[in-house]
Design a protein around this motif. Structure first.
Motif, PDB file in Angstrom:
ATOM      1  N   VAL A 126      -2.535   3.473  -3.149  1.00  0.00           N
ATOM      2  CA  VAL A 126      -2.641   2.860  -4.665  1.00  0.00           C
ATOM      3  C   VAL A 126      -2.227   1.447  -3.640  1.00  0.00           C
ATOM      4  N   VAL A 127      -2.793   0.631  -3.934  1.00  0.00           N
ATOM      5  CA  VAL A 127      -2.185  -0.690  -3.892  1.00  0.00           C
ATOM      6  C   VAL A 127      -1.713  -1.368  -5.097  1.00  0.00           C
ATOM      7  N   PHE A 163       0.885  -1.531  -0.143  1.00  0.00           N
ATOM      8  CA  PHE A 163      -0.310  -0.090  -0.201  1.00  0.00           C
ATOM      9  C   PHE A 163       1.266   1.294  -0.107  1.00  0.00           C
ATOM     10  N   VAL A 164       0.573   1.630  -0.808  1.00  0.00           N
ATOM     11  CA  VAL A 164       1.498   3.540  -1.262  1.00  0.00           C
ATOM     12  C   VAL A 164       0.054   4.366  -0.807  1.00  0.00           C
ATOM     13  N   GLU A 184      -4.698  -1.259  -7.984  1.00  0.00           N
ATOM     14  CA  GLU A 184      -5.591  -0.457  -7.783  1.00  0.00           C
ATOM     15  C   GLU A 184      -5.433   0.830  -7.128  1.00  0.00           C
ATOM     16  N   VAL A 185      -6.348   2.361  -7.310  1.00  0.00           N
ATOM     17  CA  VAL A 185      -6.081   3.604  -6.148  1.00  0.00           C
ATOM     18  C   VAL A 185      -6.873   3.819  -5.784  1.00  0.00           C
ATOM     19  N   THR A 190       1.588  11.361 -11.199  1.00  0.00           N
ATOM     20  CA  THR A 190       0.245  10.589 -11.262  1.00  0.00           C
ATOM     21  C   THR A 190       0.751   8.658 -11.621  1.00  0.00           C
ATOM     22  N   ARG A 191      -0.676   8.694 -11.656  1.00  0.00           N
ATOM     23  CA  ARG A 191      -1.120   7.781 -11.633  1.00  0.00           C
ATOM     24  C   ARG A 191       0.163   6.272 -12.900  1.00  0.00           C
ATOM     25  N   GLN A 192       0.061   7.336 -13.503  1.00  0.00           N
ATOM     26  CA  GLN A 192       0.390   6.302 -14.367  1.00  0.00           C
ATOM     27  C   GLN A 192       2.134   5.844 -13.784  1.00  0.00           C
ATOM     28  N   GLU A 193       2.381   7.837 -13.710  1.00  0.00           N
ATOM     29  CA  GLU A 193       4.220   7.003 -12.815  1.00  0.00           C
ATOM     30  C   GLU A 193       4.291   5.947 -11.986  1.00  0.00           C
TER      31      GLU A 193
END
Length: 336
Positions: free
Chosen positions: A328-329, A267-268, A317-318, A300-303
């Motif tokens: 962020v999982v 988990f982040v 998932e986020v 970002t999510r992509q990063e």
């Protein structure tokens, strides 16, 4: 003010508004107004301030809705109550921390940082955490600021994911332990490990004890650049990765990946930036990270997808959380 220039003027005037807010917070005005309105000269005596100058600062924060003028001087509004010391949800530590001299310098020197690619703060003061360690009072203030940052999601983190399916959660870089304590309190069968530097770990005992979870949590000292406690099925990195460059973040993540038991979950907890031009508090935070840390950034999510993949994880998932944060999982990528 022309409509075309409005965003620029808002930014210019915003600096003055924050400076006035910081002065009022640092002087402790809200504490002295807690019991009702006071005349400016009376408040100035209590705060150790120059009355005419204080009046001008109060006039500015009154326009922000922090205080309001009365026949008897000034009184706190509901928003102003958040500047009281020790009040539930107090934001005074956050304002004082951001207005601290070194961080003011960092923001003021941002042009130099952007030009050189090297934090002007780091050039003058060295690493941010070494800077804090040189001043115990500042370190305490910053810790209180970090607690204020976690407050929006602290009450919901335990319910945001079914942590009950795990046996042990390791909070890597867990600081004072407030976040881990909240998760453990919401999942009575879960065990925890708080992992941080040796001078940080002792401070977590109080938070864990206050939530009644100390008997389910081990405190372990170490450096996450070297290794993290092995064998757990869940690991948490909360407000850790944004302090570091991609290269350093991957190093931390790989240490977690090596330590994690098969089938484990990472988990982040960070602010995840939108991919478009929409406003987001994470973009403001990213500028502070740029100013203060060499390599620190919001992503970002992509990063995060790319970062996690480089360390052998797969983003699953986020989950949005209050306060513009997200969980962020990630799972261990079998091919990683």
């Amino acid at each position: 003010m022309s409509s075309s220039g409005k965003p620029v003027w808002e930014a210019i005037y915003g600096l003055s508004r924050f400076a006035a807010l910081a002065a009022v917070a640092e002087l402790g005005c809200a504490d002295h107004l807690a019991d009702g309105p006071r005349r400016v000269d009376e408040l100035a005596d209590l705060c150790g301030a120059d009355a005419p100058s204080l009046h001008r600062a109060l006039r500015e924060v009154a326009s922000m809705g922090i205080v309001r003028s009365t026949d008897d001087g000034y009184e706190l509004t509901e928003h102003g109550m958040t500047l009281r010391s020790g009040a539930p949800g107090s934001l005074r530590p956050a304002v004082r921390a951001i207005a601290q001299e070194g961080l003011w310098y960092a923001i003021g020197a941002l042009t130099r940082t952007v030009r050189t690619g090297r934090s002007a703060f780091a050039e003058r003061y060295g690493s941010f955490y070494a800077y804090l360690d040189r001043d115990p009072a500042l370190r305490t203030l910053f810790d209180e600021y970090m607690i204020a940052r976690t407050r929006p999601y602290l009450g919901t983190i335990a319910a945001s994911y079914d942590f009950s399916r795990f046996h042990t959660l390791v909070d890597v870089g867990g600081g004072r332990g407030h976040l881990l304590a909240a998760v453990l309190a919401g999942h009575p069968r879960l065990k925890g490990v708080l992992f941080d530097l040796d001078h940080v770990v002792p401070g977590a005992a109080r938070a864990l004890g206050e939530r009644g979870v100390a008997d389910r949590c081990r405190l372990v000292a170490g450096d996450f650049f070297d290794s993290v406690p092995p064998g757990a099925d869940a690991y948490l990195l909360a407000s850790v990765l944004h302090n570091w460059s991609d290269q350093e973040a991957v190093r931390i993540l790989r240490n977690v990946r090596s330590a994690m038991s098969p089938g484990g979950t990472l988990f982040v907890l960070e602010m995840v930036l939108p991919d478009d031009d929409s406003p987001h508090p994470g973009k403001d935070m990213d500028i502070r990270m740029l100013a203060v840390f060499d390599g620190g950034m919001e992503r970002t999510r992509q990063e995060y997808t790319t970062l996690l993949r480089a360390a052998g994880f797969r983003l699953a998932e986020v989950i949005p959380l209050p306060g513009s944060f997200a969980l962020v999982v990630a799972d261990g990528d079998p091919g990683g």
